[in-house]
Enzyme design. Structure first.
Site: not given
Ligand code: RB5
Length: 160
Positions: A8-9, A65, A67-68, A70, A98-99, A109, A133
């Site tokens: 995503d962005h 994304c 944080t990874g 979502g 293992h997975n 970010r 496993h």
């Molecule tokens: C977008 O702002 C943020 O919510 C998305 O990139 C992600 O980190 C969600 O888990």
């Protein structure tokens, strides 16, 4: 090897670094977008990559994304997908060994470019160990099948 990649962005900047990094390794990259930092909804991109991996159109997937988190949440809703959010190389190694993780999730970010490249390199190079496993992966598959059919699920067998 073909890798489907999506972001995503929040993951766009890291994706622009990882695509040529993968291509330099001779990997075919199937880029599902996004193609800019314009705000978009990550489940669209996760769905495209997860479907490509689940259908065997890509050997593995990478989703990024901010944080990874979502991306990993939505990718793991797809049958046959084992998506793992990794923030260090040890996690990348273990989730392959293992997975048998077939999708790697990264936080654009959270994780710096150089570390992200090391994580990808480790994740690509580490084989699944199999053996004991297989039992846990079989249980995951059983749970997935039951839940897909709307049935209750209890793990069968022993806990060991
Ligand atoms: C977008 O702002 C943020 O919510 C998305 O990139 C992600 O980190 C969600 O888990």
């Amino acid at each position: 090897m073909t890798i489907a990649i999506g972001c995503d962005h929040g993951g766009y900047a890291l994706k622009t670094i990882l695509v040529p990094f993968l291509e330099q390794k001779g990997i075919t990259v199937r880029d599902a977008g996004a193609h800019s930092t314009e705000i978009v909804r990550y489940p669209y991109y996760a769905a495209e990559v997860a479907r490509a991996v689940a259908r065997g159109e890509a050997d593995r997937g990478i989703l990024i994304c901010s944080t990874g988190i979502g991306m990993s949440m939505i990718a793991n809703k797809f049958k046959g997908i084992r998506a793992a959010l990794c923030t260090d190389t040890y996690m990348a190694k273990m989730t392959r060994a293992h997975n048998d993780a077939n999708i790697l999730c990264l936080g654009g970010r959270i994780t710096g470019d150089m570390l992200a490249m090391d994580i990808v390199e480790t994740w690509l190079a580490t084989p699944y160990e199999g053996g004991r496993h297989d039992i846990s992966l079989g249980l995951i598959r059983d749970a997935e099948t039951a839940m897909t059919n709307g049935e209750p699920w209890e793990p069968k067998g022993t806990r060991r």
